[in-house]
Design an enzyme around this catalytic site. Structure first.
Site, PDB file in Angstrom:
ATOM      1  N   TYR A  94      38.468  35.800  54.668  1.00 14.44           N
ATOM      2  CA  TYR A  94      37.359  34.868  54.525  1.00 14.44           C
ATOM      3  C   TYR A  94      37.536  34.002  53.293  1.00 14.44           C
ATOM      4  O   TYR A  94      38.421  34.245  52.467  1.00 14.44           O
ATOM      5  CB  TYR A  94      36.028  35.630  54.477  1.00 14.44           C
ATOM      6  CG  TYR A  94      35.721  36.322  53.164  1.00 14.44           C
ATOM      7  CD1 TYR A  94      36.422  37.455  52.764  1.00 14.44           C
ATOM      8  CD2 TYR A  94      34.730  35.839  52.318  1.00 14.44           C
ATOM      9  CE1 TYR A  94      36.134  38.085  51.564  1.00 14.44           C
ATOM     10  CE2 TYR A  94      34.435  36.469  51.114  1.00 14.44           C
ATOM     11  CZ  TYR A  94      35.136  37.586  50.745  1.00 14.44           C
ATOM     12  OH  TYR A  94      34.856  38.200  49.552  1.00 14.44           O
ATOM     13  N   LYS A 145      42.303  38.117  50.676  1.00 16.11           N
ATOM     14  CA  LYS A 145      40.831  38.066  50.691  1.00 16.11           C
ATOM     15  C   LYS A 145      40.305  38.559  52.036  1.00 16.11           C
ATOM     16  O   LYS A 145      39.887  37.784  52.888  1.00 16.11           O
ATOM     17  CB  LYS A 145      40.355  36.635  50.389  1.00 16.11           C
ATOM     18  CG  LYS A 145      38.908  36.540  49.978  1.00 16.11           C
ATOM     19  CD  LYS A 145      38.623  35.198  49.360  1.00 16.11           C
ATOM     20  CE  LYS A 145      37.156  34.921  49.178  1.00 16.11           C
ATOM     21  NZ  LYS A 145      36.434  35.901  48.362  1.00 16.11           N
ATOM     22  N   GLU A 161      38.592  43.518  37.846  1.00 16.33           N
ATOM     23  CA  GLU A 161      37.727  42.350  38.051  1.00 16.33           C
ATOM     24  C   GLU A 161      36.321  42.823  38.377  1.00 16.33           C
ATOM     25  O   GLU A 161      36.066  44.028  38.453  1.00 16.33           O
ATOM     26  CB  GLU A 161      38.285  41.462  39.172  1.00 16.33           C
ATOM     27  CG  GLU A 161      38.488  42.191  40.484  1.00 16.33           C
ATOM     28  CD  GLU A 161      39.218  41.378  41.547  1.00 16.33           C
ATOM     29  OE1 GLU A 161      39.199  40.138  41.503  1.00 16.33           O
ATOM     30  OE2 GLU A 161      39.803  42.011  42.452  1.00 16.33           O
ATOM     31  N   LEU A 180      41.920  39.559  43.058  1.00 14.70           N
ATOM     32  CA  LEU A 180      41.897  38.349  43.867  1.00 14.70           C
ATOM     33  C   LEU A 180      42.270  37.163  42.967  1.00 14.70           C
ATOM     34  O   LEU A 180      41.833  37.082  41.818  1.00 14.70           O
ATOM     35  CB  LEU A 180      40.503  38.109  44.462  1.00 14.70           C
ATOM     36  CG  LEU A 180      40.499  36.929  45.428  1.00 14.70           C
ATOM     37  CD1 LEU A 180      41.182  37.310  46.737  1.00 14.70           C
ATOM     38  CD2 LEU A 180      39.093  36.429  45.692  1.00 14.70           C
TER      39      LEU A 180
HETATM   40  N1  PMP Z   1      37.426  38.607  42.753  1.00 13.60           N
HETATM   41  C1  PMP Z   1      36.817  39.075  43.855  1.00 13.60           C
HETATM   42  C2  PMP Z   1      36.976  40.517  44.208  1.00 13.60           C
HETATM   43  C3  PMP Z   1      36.025  38.217  44.649  1.00 13.60           C
HETATM   44  O1  PMP Z   1      35.421  38.685  45.764  1.00 13.60           O
HETATM   45  C4  PMP Z   1      35.857  36.866  44.255  1.00 13.60           C
HETATM   46  C5  PMP Z   1      34.965  35.948  45.025  1.00 13.60           C
HETATM   47  N2  PMP Z   1      35.471  35.629  46.266  1.00 13.60           N
HETATM   48  C6  PMP Z   1      36.516  36.430  43.100  1.00 13.60           C
HETATM   49  C7  PMP Z   1      37.290  37.320  42.373  1.00 13.60           C
HETATM   50  C8  PMP Z   1      36.401  35.005  42.643  1.00 13.60           C
HETATM   51  O2  PMP Z   1      37.164  34.140  43.451  1.00 13.60           O
HETATM   52  P1  PMP Z   1      36.762  32.622  43.633  1.00 13.60           P
HETATM   53  O3  PMP Z   1      36.717  32.017  42.268  1.00 13.60           O
HETATM   54  O4  PMP Z   1      37.851  32.062  44.457  1.00 13.60           O
HETATM   55  O5  PMP Z   1      35.430  32.613  44.305  1.00 13.60           O
END
Ligand code: PMP
Length: 284
Positions: free
Chosen positions: A33, A148, A180, A204
Site C-alpha cells: 500500500y 510496505k 522506527e 520503511l
Molecule cells: N515507517 C513506517 C513503519 C510507516 O508505516 C510509515 C508510514 N507509511 C513510515 C515509516 C513513514 O513513511 P512515509 O514518510 O513514506 O509516510
C-alpha cells in the site's frame, strides 16, 4: 456522506465496492500500500510514493495493474470526485484472488483499491504545537520492513499499547536500538545534530524522511544516519517523527520522561515549516 472509491478499474460508491473473499490481501496480507497526502487539493510527493510502490511490488514479484500515469490520474480523479481539500489517498494492490495456497498463483489478476479520507486542517494539527508522547516497545515485526505490506497488526498492537499507557504512539526497539515508530520514522536531535536510523531492511524507507533529510542538508543542518538507543532519546535536546500524514511531528516525551524541555524543539519546528512550504510548492 458516501465516497466514490476506485476498485479494479471502476469508480463506484463505497457501498458498492467489492473484493473477493479469496483475495490474497484478505487471506495472506499479500499486498502492498501507499498513503499520499493531499493539501489544497494537490498530491504531496506523488512521484516518491509511486517509486516506492514499484519497489515494493518488485520485491514481491507482483505486477502493477496500472502505469504511473494512470495511477496519478486515478489519484486526481478521486480527490476531485470526493472534493478533498486536505486529507489523503490510500492505495492498495494485492496479488489478487485465487484458491487458497501458500505458493503465489500463476494466473491471478492483481486487485487495486484506492479511497480518500478527508482531513480538514491536516497541516494545522494541534499536536504539532504541543508535541506527542511515545512509549518504547520491542520491535517484533518481520525482517522486511522496507516492503510496505498491509500486514500491520503489530503496529496496531503498538498503537494500542501506547493508548493504554496514555501516550500517542510507540517507538520500536531492536537489539537495544530504535528502528522506527509504528507508522513513522524516528529522529532525535543532540547538540544540533539530527540522528535517524540508516536505511536497511529494518525500517520503511519513508518518503517524508527522504524529503526532510534533503531539506535539512540544504539548510546546512547536520545529519547522522545511525541507530540510537532509548537512553539517547531521553538525553536528547529534541525528538520528532516523519510520515506522509503527520509531516514532521515533534515528540516531547518517551516512557513518561520529558525530552529536552518537554516542548517542541526548534529543529523539528523549522523542519516542519520547510517541509510543508516546499511540499506545497511541489505538489501535483
Ligand atoms: N515507517 C513506517 C513503519 C510507516 O508505516 C510509515 C508510514 N507509511 C513510515 C515509516 C513513514 O513513511 P512515509 O514518510 O513514506 O509516510
Amino acid at each position: 456522506m458516501s465516497r466514490t472509491v476506485y476498485v479494479n478499474g471502476e469508480y463506484v460508491p463505497e457501498e458498492e465496492a467489492k473484493i473477493s473473499v479469496f483475495d490474497r490481501g484478505f487471506l495472506f496480507a499479500d499486498g502492498v500500500y501507499e498513503v499520499t497526502s493531499v493539501l489544497g487539493g494537490k498530491l504531496i510527493d506523488f512521484a516518491g510514493h509511486a517509486a516506492r510502490l514499484a519497489r515494493s511490488l518488485g520485491e514481491l514479484e507482483m505486477d502493477s495493474p496500472v502505469t504511473d500515469d494512470q495511477l496519478l490520474e486515478i489519484h486526481r480523479e478521486l480527490v476531485a470526485r470526493n472534493g478533498v481539500e486536505d486529507g489523503l489517498v490510500y492505495l492498495q494492490i494485492t496479488r489478487g484472488a485465487a484458491d487458497r495456497d501458500f505458493a503465489y498463483p500463476k494466473d491471478a489478476e492483481p486487485s487495486i483499491v484506492l479511497f480518500t479520507q478527508s482531513k480538514p486542517g491536516l497541516a494545522d494539527s494541534p499536536a504539532a504545537k504541543t508535541g506527542i508522547k511515545v512509549i518504547s516497545i520491542e520491535d517484533l515485526r518481520w525482517g522486511r520492513r522496507d516492503i510496505k505490506t498491509v500486514q500491520l497488526l503489530y503496529p496496531s498492537m503498538g498503537k494500542m499499547a501506547a493508548k493504554k499507557a496514555g501516550a500517542d504512539d510507540a517507538w520500536m526497539v531492536q537489539d537495544g536500538q530504535v528502528t522506527e515508530g509504528t507508522s513513522n520514522n524516528a529522529y532525535i536531535v543532540k547538540d544540533g545534530v539530527i540522528v535517524t536510523r540508516q536505511l536497511s531492511h529494518d525500517i520503511l524507507h519513508g518518503i517524508t524522511r527522504a524529503a526532510v533529510l534533503r531539506f535539512a542538508a540544504e539548510a546546512q543542518m547536520k545529519v547522522e544516519e545511525r541507530p540510537f538507543t532509548i537512553d539517547e532519546v531521553k538525553a536528547a535536546d529534541e525528538a520528532f517523527i516523519t510520515s506522509a500524514s503527520s509531516f514532521v511531528m515533534p515528540v516531547v516525551e518517551i516512557d513518561k520522561q520529558l525530552i529536552g524541555n518537554g516542548k517542541p524543539g526548534p529543529v523539528a519546528t523549522r523542519l516542519r515549516e520547510i517541509y510543508l512550504e516546499e511540499s506545497r510548492k511541489a505538489a501535483v
